[in-house]
Enzyme design. Structure first.
Site, mmCIF file in Angstrom:
data_model
loop_
_atom_site.group_PDB
_atom_site.id
_atom_site.type_symbol
_atom_site.label_atom_id
_atom_site.label_comp_id
_atom_site.label_asym_id
_atom_site.label_seq_id
_atom_site.Cartn_x
_atom_site.Cartn_y
_atom_site.Cartn_z
ATOM 1 N N HIS A 253 -20.477 22.134 -39.732
ATOM 2 C CA HIS A 253 -20.910 21.633 -38.419
ATOM 3 C C HIS A 253 -20.197 22.462 -37.362
ATOM 4 C CE1 HIS A 253 -22.389 18.556 -35.552
ATOM 5 N NE2 HIS A 253 -21.307 18.922 -34.868
ATOM 6 N N CYS A 254 -20.983 23.160 -36.548
ATOM 7 C CA CYS A 254 -20.420 24.048 -35.536
ATOM 8 C C CYS A 254 -20.367 23.327 -34.197
ATOM 9 C CB CYS A 254 -21.264 25.321 -35.416
ATOM 10 S SG CYS A 254 -20.625 26.496 -34.197
ATOM 11 N N VAL A 255 -19.170 23.192 -33.635
ATOM 12 C CA VAL A 255 -19.025 22.503 -32.355
ATOM 13 C C VAL A 255 -19.557 23.350 -31.211
ATOM 14 C CG1 VAL A 255 -17.052 21.154 -33.143
ATOM 15 C CG2 VAL A 255 -16.658 23.388 -32.081
ATOM 16 N N SER A 259 -24.270 21.293 -33.465
ATOM 17 C CA SER A 259 -25.240 21.036 -34.520
ATOM 18 C C SER A 259 -24.712 21.604 -35.823
ATOM 19 C CB SER A 259 -26.590 21.683 -34.171
ATOM 20 O OG SER A 259 -27.524 21.468 -35.202
#
Length: 400
Positions: A253-255, A259
């Site tokens: 999960h990429c901040v 998403s």
């Protein structure tokens, strides 16, 4: 009024928690547990702006980057020591906020807002402070603008569906309560580990479509049951605790895009990182060639005697260093991603392999090789480039 105490904050928010908090603060009493969080949630919910179709709620996490980033950069341009302090403290504050939200399992638009506003503000400073000096050609400005547009286009594609698994019929919202321990025997032992409540759900039809779908997978490929989404996950899929959904070939999960990175958007994510690196390095080079004439970009980054001779040069040099710090961080992320693709391993699989002591560290610990899907460099990259080329299989219930 009418014998009751009041305070100015009540004019902004008629909140009982806020009233009680102010009273306790005036009487030097401690707040009850969770009071500050409830006050912040109420204030954030009532922070709205009037609009034609009704008041629009403002996401509080969008505001700090828009206000603080220009202030910090302008303060850093006043003196070399101020620049050193600000540029050192900014990454520390961002990392602290990341660990704070990560520990609470919260989704936030702070990082996405910070990234997009940083791009826009650096481009604005470049056009206003660097281009008017006359050392940057029009073709170079066009090339930088095209790189920025391509990066935003790739980022927009990376923001789309990462490959969410459809929610089973009759379970509109993924359940956040796990099954009893006796119902699931391990998360990766396959369908034989599902018994009791899980098997009854499959018989009743809630997970029937997913059992049929996963039965078409090749033999020997592990499948597991997600106790949160109540479905059978295909191989390499994982559950994101921040999004609350299962994602095909979940990487992480990429901040920065708020998403997940999965099967459907992993290529666009790598493309956005690549365009960002090229555009950022090109912009830094053009700026240093302008404010530090006669020096190579690497030398000018550490030694530029005339950088603080005027405020315009100081602001440009401060923005260059800010871009260099961000570029170094994104470059490290891109390097790890490229190495993982070369060994056909995802961030999630590497983390699980380290936890279970089933993988081996390579290249000084930069990559973890699980050995499960590694088929050689060319085959691994061919597999990555073919991600999302075929539409995901649909369940029998969807077909009917």
């Amino acid at each position: 009024r009418r014998g009751r105490r009041n305070h100015l904050a009540a004019c902004c928010c008629d909140c009982e928690e806020l009233d009680d908090g102010c009273d306790r603060w005036l009487m030097c009493k401690s707040l009850p547990p969770g009071a500050l969080e409830r006050i912040a949630d109420t204030v954030a919910d009532r922070l709205r702006v009037p609009w034609f179709s009704g008041a629009v709620k403002i996401n509080v996490s969008l505001v700090p980057p828009l206000v603080l980033l220009p202030v910090f950069l302008h303060v850093a341009a006043l003196h070399f020591l101020l620049g050193l302090i600000v540029l050192t403290s900014l990454p520390v504050v961002v990392l602290w906020y990341y660990y704070l939200t990560h520990r609470r399992k919260e989704r936030t638009l702070f990082f996405l807002s910070l990234g997009l506003f940083s791009l826009g503000y650096m481009y604005y400073v470049f056009l206003r402070e660097v281009v008017p000096r006359g050392h940057v050609e029009d073709s170079q400005v066009v090339a930088l603008t095209c790189g920025l547009i391509l990066m935003l286009a790739a980022l927009s594609r990376a923001k789309k569906d990462p490959g969410y698994l459809p929610i089973p019929a009759g379970n509109e919202e993924p359940s956040h309560q796990g099954l009893p321990n006796r119902s699931v025997r391990g998360s990766s032992s396959g369908l034989p580990g599902i018994s009791g409540a899980a098997s009854s759900r499959a018989v009743n039809g809630e997970a029937k479509g997913y059992c049929r779908m996963s039965a078409e997978q090749p033999e020997g490929v592990k499948k597991d049951w997600c106790t949160k989404c109540q479905l059978v996950r295909p191989a390499r899929a994982g559950h994101c605790r921040l999004c609350g959904r299962c994602v095909r070939r979940l990487d992480h999960h990429c901040v920065w895009i708020n998403s997940c990175v999965g099967e459907q958007n992993h290529q666009a994510f790598i493309l956005a990182l690549s365009f960002f690196m090229l555009t950022s390095v090109y912009g830094i080079t053009l700026t240093l060639h302008t404010i530090c004439r006669g020096r190579t970009p690497f030398v000018a980054l550490f030694y530029c005697p005339g950088a603080y001779s005027d405020y315009s040069s100081a602001l440009s040099f401060t923005c260059v260093w800010y871009c260099a710090i961000v570029t170094a961080g994104m470059g490290y992320i891109l390097l790890i991603q490229l190495l993982n693709i070369s060994y056909n391993v995802t961030e999630r699989e590497a983390r699980l392999a380290l936890r279970d002591n089933t993988g081996r560290r390579l290249l000084g610990g930069l990559v973890v090789d699980t050995g499960q899907y590694n088929r050689g460099l060319l085959c691994n990259w061919g597999h990555f480039l073919s991600l999302g080329s075929s539409p995901p299989q649909r369940s029998a219930e969807d077909i009917v």
